[in-house]
Design a protein around this motif. Structure first.
Motif, mmCIF file in Angstrom:
data_model
loop_
_atom_site.group_PDB
_atom_site.id
_atom_site.type_symbol
_atom_site.label_atom_id
_atom_site.label_comp_id
_atom_site.label_asym_id
_atom_site.label_seq_id
_atom_site.Cartn_x
_atom_site.Cartn_y
_atom_site.Cartn_z
ATOM 1 N N VAL A 195 -2.724 -9.465 -11.720
ATOM 2 C CA VAL A 195 -3.893 -10.298 -11.473
ATOM 3 C C VAL A 195 -3.777 -10.958 -10.101
ATOM 4 C CG1 VAL A 195 -4.181 -10.719 -13.941
ATOM 5 C CG2 VAL A 195 -2.842 -12.319 -12.580
ATOM 6 N N ALA A 196 -4.900 -11.541 -9.678
ATOM 7 C CA ALA A 196 -4.961 -12.286 -8.402
ATOM 8 C C ALA A 196 -4.426 -11.433 -7.248
ATOM 9 C CB ALA A 196 -4.209 -13.611 -8.523
ATOM 10 N N GLU A 197 -3.480 -11.970 -6.485
ATOM 11 C CA GLU A 197 -2.987 -11.298 -5.274
ATOM 12 C C GLU A 197 -2.108 -10.085 -5.572
ATOM 13 O OE1 GLU A 197 -4.215 -12.223 -2.361
ATOM 14 O OE2 GLU A 197 -5.334 -13.654 -3.594
ATOM 15 N N GLU A 198 -1.753 -9.884 -6.832
ATOM 16 C CA GLU A 198 -0.893 -8.751 -7.205
ATOM 17 C C GLU A 198 -1.689 -7.493 -7.525
ATOM 18 O OE1 GLU A 198 2.443 -8.810 -6.942
ATOM 19 O OE2 GLU A 198 2.059 -10.796 -6.104
ATOM 20 N N SER A 199 -3.015 -7.592 -7.631
ATOM 21 C CA SER A 199 -3.825 -6.428 -8.002
ATOM 22 C C SER A 199 -3.878 -5.422 -6.858
ATOM 23 C CB SER A 199 -5.251 -6.867 -8.368
ATOM 24 O OG SER A 199 -5.947 -7.277 -7.202
#
Length: 609
Positions: A195-199
């Motif tokens: 999620v967020a910046e890890e997608s």
């Protein structure tokens, strides 16, 4: 935004004044003076900023030209200079916005609201509030918010926003889905993983943003050249004035050469090319990488998963003596259960289909790329390559060796099993090569690559079979992972004048990829390691993107050379016309303004590459 509006306003005013003058409508010279003096302010400010940073910019040269124009009373020429500078600033702002717009175009594929299943309840969450393990409901026509794994249902997903491939991919339970892709049909439940910046989408956006900040060797050279060019031009203008005492002549010379079309058009070409690549599923990490891609001479590639589908299947199970097949498969699955070798998964899948329950082992030791040793029920089990188990003390009968050699020469891979000092059998594998690889290699050779080298841990017969099918020039077989790295190092050391590219999956090949001049990691969708490991991340396993990347790099290089040629030719023509008296300052300013657009529009052709 304020800078863009003010520059557009200035261009509009100057164009209007010059047009009225051109069609014969009398415009007070005072208006030209006021507008020209006001327009000088941003030029002076930019000049001081560059001098403060110990550089000499084209704004400084333009400021000198404007001052000469004011001294000579050439207010119409001054208007043309300001028109040129304001237009250049607009293009510079537009160039910066290209990368920003690409990011915005990617962001628009990210839904803001997501349906989350919480027990029997369904709630709507903002995308920023989604957490790992949240269960998302994704219906047909909806975009996927974050990377997730399907836990129920089936859907056809359009992944073209990430991969450039228009064909929808069927997603079932256990399949991974990625942020920004579109569910075209079906309905699924999916558990959020990144999620967020890890997608995946966030990673791509980050790469695009960073790529625009890295200057290529050519752009750095242009910057350095501009410094010397400006200083030389100023020195030449002073010498000419001392000799001729003709302010108008010196001004006309300055107006011809006072341009920053090269400084704008070269970075613009690289920016457009990198953006174009991202739209087609080719993530190029910097303009410097794009420049190297255009010069690749040699490709070094892994075999499994790169040239083949990485889906080796068991074609035979052979046991020796009275050793039972079921026991053989049980012990083999026990040995392979903790291994990371690519053949372990198909072995375990095969034994599972055969109804084998994999038992736990008490001890496990693996030699990367060769085999493993385990203890099970007080029996020492050794599995792996034939020469590995032989070195570990397993005795191999002559007829067993003959049978193994015959299969190896036929291009098959073997995993052997030894128990308590004896060879009890082996499984036979076949990994199908990708049918289009031969054409990919042919295209890269047409584009300038003259050699393909394959590195593999398989035996020479398997390697020869794949090499013959794909059109590989040279192969190295029976290599361990560390030996592949050393091969790339030694090859680069011996061939320093060649641009060497490495192709792999970015996971098992990360060390070798880091050594190459240009590295391509395949199947980067959803893989952080692949995205981070290589210079070029191909969002699918389709190697046809490699010649596309080479074409993109070569077209960019061609446009750069063309722009240098355009700049040189237009300067020679302009200076010649000044020398023979055809151009007065106003004519020189008009000529400069019009020819400035040629390399810029030429750079924009990259968007159609």
């Amino acid at each position: 935004m304020l800078g863009l509006v003010s520059n557009f306003s200035l261009v509009f005013i100057l164009v209007t004044l010059l047009f009225l003058k051109l069609i014969g409508i009398d415009v007070s010279i005072i208006i030209f003076k006021v507008v020209s003096v006001i327009a000088l302010i941003p030029v002076i400010i930019a000049s001081f900023k560059s001098l403060k940073n110990k550089t000499v910019s084209v704004d400084f040269l333009a400021a000198v030209a404007l001052i000469f124009a004011y001294i000579a009373g050439e207010w119409y020429s001054a208007a043309f200079i300001n028109l040129m500078l304001a237009s250049a600033r607009i293009f510079e702002i537009w160039t910066e916005r290209r990368s920003e717009n690409l990011v915005k175009s990617l962001l628009k594929f990210r839904p803001e609201k997501v349906k989350i299943k919480n027990g029997d309840q369904i709630e709507i969450k903002d995308i920023k509030d989604i957490k790992v393990n949240d269960i998302m409901i994704i219906a047909a026509g909806e975009r996927i918010a974050v990377d997730a794994i399907v836990i129920s249902g089936q859907a056809s997903v359009d992944e073209s926003t990430l991969t450039g491939e228009s064909e929808p991919v069927v997603k079932k339970t256990g399949n991974h889905i990625f942020s920004s892709t579109l569910n075209t049909s079906g309905s699924i439940l999916a558990k959020a993983e990144k999620v967020a910046e890890e997608s995946t989408l966030a990673k791509i956006i980050s790469l695009v943003e960073k790529s625009s900040l890295k200057k290529s060797k050519t752009v750095r050279m242009v910057d350095a050249f501009s410094q010397w060019y400006i200083v030389a031009t100023l020195a030449g203008a002073i010498v000419l004035y001392i000799i001729s005492k003709d302010v108008n002549f010196v001004l006309a010379i300055l107006l011809v050469v006072c341009a920053d079309d090269i400084a704008v058009s070269i970075p613009l070409a690289f920016t457009v090319a990198v953006s174009k690549g991202a739209q087609n599923g080719i993530l190029i990490k910097s303009s410097d990488v794009l420049e190297r891609i255009s010069k690749i001479n040699v490709f070094i590639t892994d075999k499994t998963g790169t040239l083949t589908f990485a889906k080796p299947r068991v074609t035979q199970v052979i046991t020796f003596g009275n050793f039972k097949r079921q026991k053989f498969l049980k012990l083999l699955s026990a040995a392979e259960s903790s291994s990371t070798h690519p053949l372990s998964r198909p072995i375990l899948e095969f034994t599972e289909k055969e109804g084998i329950v994999t038992p736990p082992v008490s001890e496990f030791s693996e030699t990367a790329g060769e085999g493993m040793e385990v203890m099970f029920d007080n029996e020492k089990i050794i599995a792996g390559k034939l020469d590995f188990i032989e070195r570990k003390g397993i005795k191999i009968a002559k007829d067993e060796q003959v049978q193994a050699d015959k299969l190896s020469r036929s291009g098959y891979s073997l995993v052997t099993l030894g128990v308590d000092g004896k060879l009890v059998g082996f499984v036979v594998f076949e990994d199908e090569p990708k049918s289009y690889i031969k054409n990919v290699i042919k295209r890269t050779k047409e584009l300038g690559a003259n050699l393909w080298i394959m590195l593999t841990g398989d035996n020479a017969s398997v390697a020869q079979k794949i090499a013959d099918f794909c059109g590989i020039d040279i192969f190295e077989a029976n290599l361990k992972p560390d030996e592949k790295v050393r091969f790339v190092e030694k090859y680069k050391e011996k061939n320093k004048n060649k641009v060497v590219a490495m192709v792999g999956d970015g996971v098992n090949d990360a060390a070798a990829l880091a050594i190459a001049d240009v590295s391509f990691a395949m199947g980067a969708v959803g893989s952080d390691v692949a995205i981070n490991a290589a210079d070029v991340a191909l969002m699918t396993d389709n190697l046809e993107r490699i010649p596309e990347a080479m074409i993109l790099g070569q077209k960019t290089r061609a446009i750069v050379y063309q722009n240098f040629a355009i700049w040189g030719i237009t300067n020679i023509i302009g200076l010649s016309l000044v020398a023979v008296g055809v151009f007065e300052p106003t004519g020189a300013a008009t000529y400069n303004f019009l020819t400035d657009f040629i390399p810029i529009f030429n750079a924009l052709r990259m968007s159609r590459a």
